[in-house]
Design a protein around this motif. Structure first.
Motif, mmCIF file in Angstrom:
data_model
loop_
_atom_site.group_PDB
_atom_site.id
_atom_site.type_symbol
_atom_site.label_atom_id
_atom_site.label_comp_id
_atom_site.label_asym_id
_atom_site.label_seq_id
_atom_site.Cartn_x
_atom_site.Cartn_y
_atom_site.Cartn_z
ATOM 1 N N GLY A 43 0.829 -1.191 0.000
ATOM 2 C CA GLY A 43 0.000 0.000 0.000
ATOM 3 C C GLY A 43 0.863 1.239 0.000
ATOM 4 O O GLY A 43 1.945 1.261 -0.586
ATOM 5 N N SER A 44 0.400 2.274 0.704
ATOM 6 C CA SER A 44 1.171 3.510 0.805
ATOM 7 C C SER A 44 1.055 4.053 2.223
ATOM 8 O O SER A 44 0.074 3.817 2.925
ATOM 9 N N SER A 51 6.048 13.016 3.077
ATOM 10 C CA SER A 51 5.735 12.471 1.762
ATOM 11 C C SER A 51 5.059 11.113 1.929
ATOM 12 O O SER A 51 5.002 10.564 3.029
ATOM 13 N N SER A 52 4.553 10.555 0.843
ATOM 14 C CA SER A 52 3.868 9.272 0.886
ATOM 15 C C SER A 52 4.617 8.270 0.011
ATOM 16 O O SER A 52 4.872 8.548 -1.165
ATOM 17 N N HIS A 53 4.975 7.110 0.587
ATOM 18 C CA HIS A 53 5.748 6.106 -0.130
ATOM 19 C C HIS A 53 5.034 4.754 -0.146
ATOM 20 O O HIS A 53 4.303 4.424 0.794
ATOM 21 N N ALA A 54 5.281 3.996 -1.196
ATOM 22 C CA ALA A 54 4.805 2.622 -1.266
ATOM 23 C C ALA A 54 5.482 1.798 -0.183
ATOM 24 O O ALA A 54 6.650 2.014 0.148
ATOM 25 N N PHE A 55 4.733 0.824 0.372
ATOM 26 C CA PHE A 55 5.319 -0.054 1.381
ATOM 27 C C PHE A 55 5.007 -1.513 1.095
ATOM 28 O O PHE A 55 4.042 -1.845 0.398
ATOM 29 N N LEU A 56 5.843 -2.378 1.668
ATOM 30 C CA LEU A 56 5.613 -3.817 1.736
ATOM 31 C C LEU A 56 5.645 -4.203 3.199
ATOM 32 O O LEU A 56 6.641 -3.958 3.892
ATOM 33 N N TRP A 57 4.558 -4.798 3.697
ATOM 34 C CA TRP A 57 4.461 -5.229 5.095
ATOM 35 C C TRP A 57 4.505 -6.747 5.151
ATOM 36 O O TRP A 57 3.792 -7.418 4.402
ATOM 37 N N GLU A 58 5.357 -7.281 6.046
ATOM 38 C CA GLU A 58 5.451 -8.731 6.213
ATOM 39 C C GLU A 58 5.936 -9.038 7.621
ATOM 40 O O GLU A 58 6.929 -8.460 8.082
ATOM 41 N N GLY A 69 12.374 8.392 -8.056
ATOM 42 C CA GLY A 69 13.134 9.622 -8.057
ATOM 43 C C GLY A 69 12.351 10.819 -7.569
ATOM 44 O O GLY A 69 12.925 11.877 -7.286
ATOM 45 N N GLY A 70 11.023 10.661 -7.453
ATOM 46 C CA GLY A 70 10.178 11.741 -6.969
ATOM 47 C C GLY A 70 9.880 11.607 -5.490
ATOM 48 O O GLY A 70 10.597 10.925 -4.753
ATOM 49 N N ASP A 71 8.789 12.236 -5.051
ATOM 50 C CA ASP A 71 8.441 12.268 -3.638
ATOM 51 C C ASP A 71 7.349 11.279 -3.248
ATOM 52 O O ASP A 71 7.202 10.964 -2.071
ATOM 53 N N VAL A 72 6.568 10.809 -4.222
ATOM 54 C CA VAL A 72 5.371 10.040 -3.910
ATOM 55 C C VAL A 72 5.360 8.716 -4.674
ATOM 56 O O VAL A 72 5.702 8.669 -5.856
ATOM 57 N N GLY A 86 2.740 -0.725 -9.007
ATOM 58 C CA GLY A 86 2.161 0.509 -8.501
ATOM 59 C C GLY A 86 2.557 1.685 -9.365
ATOM 60 O O GLY A 86 2.842 1.532 -10.554
ATOM 61 N N SER A 87 2.586 2.868 -8.755
ATOM 62 C CA SER A 87 2.990 4.053 -9.488
ATOM 63 C C SER A 87 3.809 4.963 -8.586
ATOM 64 O O SER A 87 3.689 4.916 -7.361
ATOM 65 N N SER A 88 4.630 5.795 -9.213
ATOM 66 C CA SER A 88 5.517 6.691 -8.479
ATOM 67 C C SER A 88 5.778 7.931 -9.316
ATOM 68 O O SER A 88 5.768 7.884 -10.552
ATOM 69 N N THR A 89 6.034 9.029 -8.642
ATOM 70 C CA THR A 89 6.507 10.206 -9.357
ATOM 71 C C THR A 89 7.986 10.017 -9.682
ATOM 72 O O THR A 89 8.736 9.380 -8.938
ATOM 73 N N THR A 90 8.385 10.566 -10.818
ATOM 74 C CA THR A 90 9.777 10.522 -11.243
ATOM 75 C C THR A 90 10.487 11.796 -10.778
ATOM 76 O O THR A 90 9.881 12.685 -10.192
ATOM 77 N N ALA A 91 11.770 11.882 -11.079
ATOM 78 C CA ALA A 91 12.538 13.065 -10.697
ATOM 79 C C ALA A 91 11.990 14.330 -11.356
ATOM 80 O O ALA A 91 12.109 15.433 -10.809
#
Length: 275
Positions: A43-44, A51-58, A69-72, A86-91
């Protein structure tokens, strides 16, 4: 969504009747988007920097997957191999679809436009999502082995791909010429309109390996109902007269989503079919 103030929202895992708080990446909020059979959740989450980042929980540990390269970034789906889409912002600040595997986040590119985002992944590592094209509305895509393929449209308009099963069937939704949204099932290159429960709008968000498709759509009175579609038949899910929507379905036909009846709060909901 207004029922849940963002500053109080945490991702959770429900197991055996127990709701487990998955925490955050140091910030105040998190949201779970996908899970595999190994119990890995993606999720995120907000970070300490805001900022908001993708995560992996285990196993009680939430790992920051980083960005392109971006913030989100946000993770929407994970398969049994631990590959994450997923998706992410680039630089440069553009939003691009990604595939994360073994600590490496790969930019999947676009269909010729500026933006793309990935929503689903199967056990073959095939990724589906939506991308801007060089001209016109965005299109659903299938990415495999470094190649992003345009899946076309339902009737010449915008389309999005939300989920893919291990048979390569894709579920999503798209515009009709009237600008109405209808859910579709793409199989062997053919994008078939699944219709609605009598209304003008519908959305498909999940599919299992049996080819059962789930989502939500309007009935003839304009009310919103969750549905399960199978072999040409669309069946409403949940109590009539209540707002319901379904986001995912497993191989047993169990569906998860949310519902609201009257002035009650919105609840996360699990429906189990009667056999």
């Amino acid at each position: 969504d207004n029922q849940f103030p963002l500053w109080h929202q945490h991702a959770f895992l429900w197991e055996g009747g127990v709701l487990i708080d998955l925490g955050t990446l140091g910030g105040e909020r998190s949201s779970a988007r996908g899970i595999n059979n190994r119990g890995q959740v993606v999720g995120s989450s907000s970070t300490t920097s805001g900022s908001s980042h993708a995560f992996l929980w285990e196993d009680g540990i939430m790992t920051d997957l980083g960005t392109l390269g971006g913030d989100v970034s946000v993770a929407y789906a994970i398969n049994e191999r631990g590959q994450v889409a997923g998706s992410s912002t680039t630089a440069s600040g553009l939003r691009h679809a990604f595939l994360w595997e073994d600590g490496v986040m790969t930019d999947l590119g676009t269909l010729g436009g500026e933006r793309s985002w990935a929503e689903g992944i199967n056990e073959l590592g095939q990724v589906v999502g939506t991308s801007d094209v060089a001209a016109g509305p965005s299109h659903a895509f299938l990415w495999e082995d470094g190649v992003m393929t345009d899946l076309g449209t339902l009737a010449g308009g915008y389309t999005t791909a939300e989920a893919i099963n291990d048979r390569g069937q894709v579920a999503g939704y798209g515009h009709l010429p009237s600008e109405r949204h209808h859910p579709y099932l793409l199989e062997e290159g053919v994008m078939g309109d699944l219709g609605t429960l009598g209304g003008n709008y519908g959305y498909a968000w999940g599919i299992n390996n049996r080819g059962q498709v789930v989502g939500r759509c309007h009935d003839a009175d304009g009310k919103t109902h969750a549905f399960v579609w199978e072999r040409g038949v669309m069946t409403p899910v949940g109590p009539l007269g209540c707002y319901t929507e379904v986001r995912g379905i497993n191989e047993r036909g169990q569906v998860v989503g949310r519902s609201r009846c009257g002035e009650n709060p919105v609840y996360a909901t699990l429906w189990t079919p009667k056999h």
